[in-house]
Design an enzyme around this catalytic site. Structure first.
Site, PDB file in Angstrom:
ATOM      1  NE  ARG A 193      -3.408  -2.232   2.885  1.00 46.98           N
ATOM      2  CZ  ARG A 193      -3.265  -3.449   3.365  1.00 46.98           C
ATOM      3  NH1 ARG A 193      -2.062  -3.451   3.948  1.00 46.98           N
ATOM      4  NH2 ARG A 193      -4.119  -4.287   3.653  1.00 46.98           N
ATOM      5  CE  LYS A 220      -6.140  -0.741   4.870  1.00 45.72           C
ATOM      6  NZ  LYS A 220      -7.584  -1.176   4.171  1.00 45.72           N
ATOM      7  CG  HIS A 289      -5.277   0.240  -3.676  1.00 43.27           C
ATOM      8  ND1 HIS A 289      -4.447   0.424  -2.553  1.00 43.27           N
ATOM      9  CD2 HIS A 289      -6.113  -0.898  -3.148  1.00 43.27           C
ATOM     10  CE1 HIS A 289      -4.809  -0.124  -1.504  1.00 43.27           C
ATOM     11  NE2 HIS A 289      -5.825  -0.973  -1.741  1.00 43.27           N
ATOM     12  NE  ARG A 292      -3.289  -3.689  -1.114  1.00 39.66           N
ATOM     13  CZ  ARG A 292      -2.430  -4.396  -0.262  1.00 39.66           C
ATOM     14  NH1 ARG A 292      -1.276  -4.641  -0.234  1.00 39.66           N
ATOM     15  NH2 ARG A 292      -3.145  -5.250   0.523  1.00 39.66           N
ATOM     16  CG  HIS A 315      -6.195  -9.106   1.734  1.00 37.60           C
ATOM     17  ND1 HIS A 315      -6.265  -9.579   0.207  1.00 37.60           N
ATOM     18  CD2 HIS A 315      -5.992  -7.779   1.437  1.00 37.60           C
ATOM     19  CE1 HIS A 315      -6.308  -8.568  -0.592  1.00 37.60           C
ATOM     20  NE2 HIS A 315      -6.027  -7.571   0.261  1.00 37.60           N
ATOM     21  CE1 TYR A 324      -6.371  -7.581  -6.578  1.00 39.65           C
ATOM     22  CE2 TYR A 324      -6.857  -8.478  -4.391  1.00 39.65           C
ATOM     23  CZ  TYR A 324      -6.442  -7.630  -5.233  1.00 39.65           C
ATOM     24  OH  TYR A 324      -6.314  -6.039  -4.530  1.00 39.65           O
TER      25      TYR A 324
END
Length: 345
Positions: A193, A220, A289, A292, A315, A324
């Site tokens: 990110r 995150k 993004h 990414r 994730h 994806y």
């Protein structure tokens, strides 16, 4: 090379907490700013919740800002319905707020399903928190489900387009050009990110591996993960560290990517770097993004296991990563339709 994820708040969360006051909130910044007078008891509940998110959960400043904005509107709505304390709120209040989000009013346009869902998530989190803290006996938001936004497949660009973009990153004859090339190579080479990339310190890199080295990304929720960097990204970062960063490092900051004044490169400046490179490459609608998404899609196209891609992207759930695979299936359908003699009637 194993991919590692380190739970806990980590250095990134500590870095985010610097300059914050009690309970992790920005110093001298009111929790709620609204034209509607919010009762002190409601504001106190929200302040406690935001403090919990900042300190205990280690949420990023941008995420906290979104929660604060959504809860500001919620508190104003509750005050308008005569609620003065959080334990007075009922399910009808929560549903009325959701309806107002979707319909809009004189001061606010209607929100999309995705934006309304984000606000409802903040509201549900607030009520779970106050029940857990003993500030209310019941959770009025428990049965109020966020609206389901339409599924949007992530946009990826082709490998050839990625190579065009990287070739237009900047001149190897300038410190800024070397920095910009290293930044974009790392974004694509690690699937980082943009906040993770600009948050890196030099000590987060281990470039000793001949295959390219590894980098510790601060993701995150304060979760760190260690991902391979790749030879192209490692070489670009090496060139930047040797030939450019010493010229930029005027104040002795540990940050990897520096601006012209020697401070840490901001998200906005990194975004502008990518946008300028995309314009030179003739690519439209390219965002951080996008790189990414392209990183993940190209890995899956190359045969990578979805669980490995999940770890690389950081994730929490494989469900997030599985979107994806839909992009890859669409690509397989295109190839099948173009190549199989009996694919089309």
């Amino acid at each position: 090379m194993m991919v590692g994820v380190t739970p806990g708040r980590g250095r990134a969360a500590r870095r985010r907490s610097r300059g914050r006051g009690e309970k992790g909130l920005e110093l001298n910044q009111p929790v709620l700013q609204s034209d509607v007078a919010v009762p002190p008891a409601l504001e106190s509940a929200v302040r406690s919740y935001l403090g919990h998110l900042a300190v205990e959960r280690g949420l990023a400043a941008n995420t906290l800002s979104s929660y604060r904005r959504d809860l500001r509107r919620y508190m104003a709505a509750l005050a308008g319905r005569g609620r003065t304390a959080i334990d007075q709120v009922g399910e009808d209040d929560v549903r009325s707020f959701l309806a107002a989000l979707r319909e809009g009013d004189d001061e606010h346009p209607p929100l999309s399903a995705g934006s309304a869902a984000r606000a409802v998530v903040a509201v549900r989190g607030l009520h779970r928190f106050v029940v857990r803290e003993g500030l209310a006996d019941a959770d009025p938001a428990r049965d109020v489900r966020p609206p389901t936004p339409p599924r949007r497949l992530p946009k990826a660009i082709t490998i050839g387009e990625v190579e065009r973009l990287l070739a237009c990153a900047g001149s190897a004859d300038s410190a800024r050009g070397l920095r910009d090339r290293a930044l974009l190579e790392l974004l694509y080479g690690c699937g980082a990110r943009i906040s993770e990339a600009v948050g890196l310190d030099v000590d987060d890199l281990d470039r000793r591996d001949p295959a390219g080295g590894v980098v510790r990304l601060h993701g995150k929720g304060g979760k760190d993960r260690i991902v391979p960097m790749g030879r192209y990204a490692r070489d670009a970062v090496d060139a930047y560290l040797v030939r450019a960063r010493p010229q930029l490092n005027r104040v002795g900051t540990p940050a990897l990517f520096l601006n012209a004044r020697g401070g840490r490169l901001s998200r906005q400046s990194a975004w502008a770097t990518l946008r300028a490179a995309a314009e030179r490459a003739g690519l439209a609608d390219v965002s951080p993004h996008t790189l990414r998404h392209s990183f993940a899609t190209h890995l899956l196209d190359g045969g990578a296991d979805v669980r490995v891609v999940q770890e690389l992207l950081g994730h929490a759930s494989v469900t997030t990563t599985q979107v994806y695979t839909l992009v890859t299936v669409d690509r397989l359908r295109e190839v099948y339709a173009a190549a199989h003699p009996r694919a089309l009637g």
